[in-house]
Design a protein around this motif. Structure first.
Motif, short mmCIF file in Angstrom:
data_model
loop_
_atom_site.label_atom_id
_atom_site.label_comp_id
_atom_site.label_asym_id
_atom_site.label_seq_id
_atom_site.Cartn_x
_atom_site.Cartn_y
_atom_site.Cartn_z
N HIS A 47 -8.23 23.61 3.59
CA HIS A 47 -9.45 24.39 3.13
C HIS A 47 -10.61 23.60 3.18
O HIS A 47 -11.48 24.31 2.07
CB HIS A 47 -9.64 25.29 1.19
CG HIS A 47 -8.30 25.59 1.14
ND1 HIS A 47 -7.15 25.67 -0.03
CD2 HIS A 47 -7.60 26.83 1.75
CE1 HIS A 47 -6.36 27.00 -0.06
NE2 HIS A 47 -6.49 27.38 1.40
N ALA A 48 -10.67 22.90 3.75
CA ALA A 48 -11.60 22.05 4.28
C ALA A 48 -13.23 23.14 4.64
O ALA A 48 -14.56 22.62 4.57
CB ALA A 48 -12.35 21.27 5.05
N TYR A 63 -16.20 18.85 -0.53
CA TYR A 63 -16.23 18.06 0.42
C TYR A 63 -14.98 17.48 0.76
O TYR A 63 -14.23 16.15 1.01
CB TYR A 63 -17.42 17.06 -0.66
CG TYR A 63 -17.90 17.22 -0.18
CD1 TYR A 63 -18.84 15.83 0.75
CD2 TYR A 63 -19.39 18.10 -0.81
CE1 TYR A 63 -20.52 15.84 1.04
CE2 TYR A 63 -20.47 17.82 -0.29
CZ TYR A 63 -21.11 16.58 0.46
OH TYR A 63 -22.49 16.61 0.56
N THR A 64 -13.52 18.56 0.69
CA THR A 64 -12.31 17.68 0.77
C THR A 64 -12.25 17.56 2.44
O THR A 64 -11.04 16.70 2.31
CB THR A 64 -11.20 18.97 0.26
OG1 THR A 64 -11.27 20.14 1.06
CG2 THR A 64 -10.84 19.21 -0.55
N ARG A 194 -15.54 15.79 -6.34
CA ARG A 194 -16.31 15.56 -4.78
C ARG A 194 -17.55 15.85 -3.99
O ARG A 194 -17.66 16.03 -3.14
CB ARG A 194 -15.46 17.36 -4.68
CG ARG A 194 -13.78 17.69 -4.59
CD ARG A 194 -13.33 18.50 -4.11
NE ARG A 194 -13.74 19.19 -5.36
CZ ARG A 194 -14.60 20.73 -5.20
NH1 ARG A 194 -14.83 20.88 -4.16
NH2 ARG A 194 -14.41 21.61 -5.63
N ASP A 195 -18.38 16.02 -5.13
CA ASP A 195 -20.08 16.55 -4.80
C ASP A 195 -20.58 14.78 -5.00
O ASP A 195 -21.05 14.48 -5.95
CB ASP A 195 -20.64 17.70 -5.77
CG ASP A 195 -21.79 18.00 -5.00
OD1 ASP A 195 -21.89 17.38 -3.42
OD2 ASP A 195 -22.08 19.31 -5.16
N PRO A 196 -21.02 14.08 -3.56
CA PRO A 196 -21.85 13.39 -3.98
C PRO A 196 -22.68 13.72 -4.51
O PRO A 196 -23.99 12.17 -4.91
CB PRO A 196 -21.54 12.07 -2.67
CG PRO A 196 -21.42 13.65 -1.72
CD PRO A 196 -20.20 14.47 -2.30
N ASN A 197 -23.52 14.29 -4.05
CA ASN A 197 -25.12 15.56 -4.44
C ASN A 197 -25.14 15.40 -6.11
O ASN A 197 -26.70 15.14 -6.55
CB ASN A 197 -24.94 15.87 -4.01
CG ASN A 197 -24.55 15.79 -2.01
OD1 ASN A 197 -25.87 15.43 -1.95
ND2 ASN A 197 -24.16 17.08 -1.49
#
Length: 220
Positions: A47-48, A63-64, A194-197
């Motif tokens: 599911h990218a 982000y996967t 999952r979200d580096p932001n």
């Protein structure tokens, strides 16, 4: 690997999935891609990108794909992932080209473990949920090792089969275990990791924990 390096690579890798509002290159003939590596582990990110499920758009698991590419870079594990929107949801349909590619890779490379990466919403009551069909699809020692590794990186609230046990026969985990005889599990990762932001610290801890776990599994 530094936090800055992980951040820059994660942003760079995610751009290819985010293209066209996460629908990808719609003209591409094949809706997935693979990164060949070495060792017994294959990561999957079905599911990218956005997909169609039951004639409705299913949103991507942000982000996967980038996490998988980071782990391929740092561990040289194998990786398969979607690259554009398609009517074949690899984690829902029975069979399909994505699963057939997994079968081919497993036969060629003597793969023994499948880690199927997914994203859960931030409102879920867990940080990680491991779907193993209630202990069927993976040896418990491997699960315990992963949970212990997460703890070492201060990732708590790791559940097993809490919300997503991967029991549907169309899941990658179900196919790989029942059809290919491979040890497999579905990993649902809370969005806050999952979200580096949003939180680079949490994102880095996730990537580093998974890197350590994969390297240890490769060496066993």
């Amino acid at each position: 690997m530094s936090e800055e390096e992980i951040y820059e690579y994660s942003r760079f890798f995610e751009k290819q999935f985010a293209f066209n509002d996460y629908k990808g290159q719609m003209g591409a003939k094949i809706p997935f891609d693979v990164k060949w590596g070495s060792g017994p582990i294959l990561l999957s990110a079905p599911h990218a990108t956005k997909l169609f499920r039951n004639n409705r758009i299913k949103d991507q698991d942000d982000y996967t794909g980038a996490i998988g590419l980071l782990l391929h870079r740092y561990t040289n594990c194998h990786f398969i992932y979607t690259t554009r929107c398609t009517s074949e949801d690899p984690n829902f349909v029975i069979g399909g080209a994505y699963k057939e590619q997994i079968r081919k890779m497993a036969e060629i490379m003597d793969i023994r473990y499948i880690i199927d990466l997914h994203g859960a919403s931030e409102g879920r009551g867990f940080n990680i949920d491991l779907g193993t069909q209630h202990g069927l699809t993976i040896d418990q020692d491997v699960v315990d090792q992963l949970i212990e590794t997460f703890k070492n990186y201060n990732i708590m609230s790791v559940c097993e089969n809490s919300a997503f046990p991967a029991k549907h026969p169309g899941t990658v985990t179900s196919y790989c275990y029942h059809e290919l005889g491979l040890e497999s599990f579905q990993m649902e990762i809370n969005k806050k990791f999952r979200d580096p932001n949003e939180s680079l610290e949490l994102f880095v801890s996730l990537v580093q924990a998974l890197q350590e776990f994969i390297v240890t599994l490769q060496e066993n």
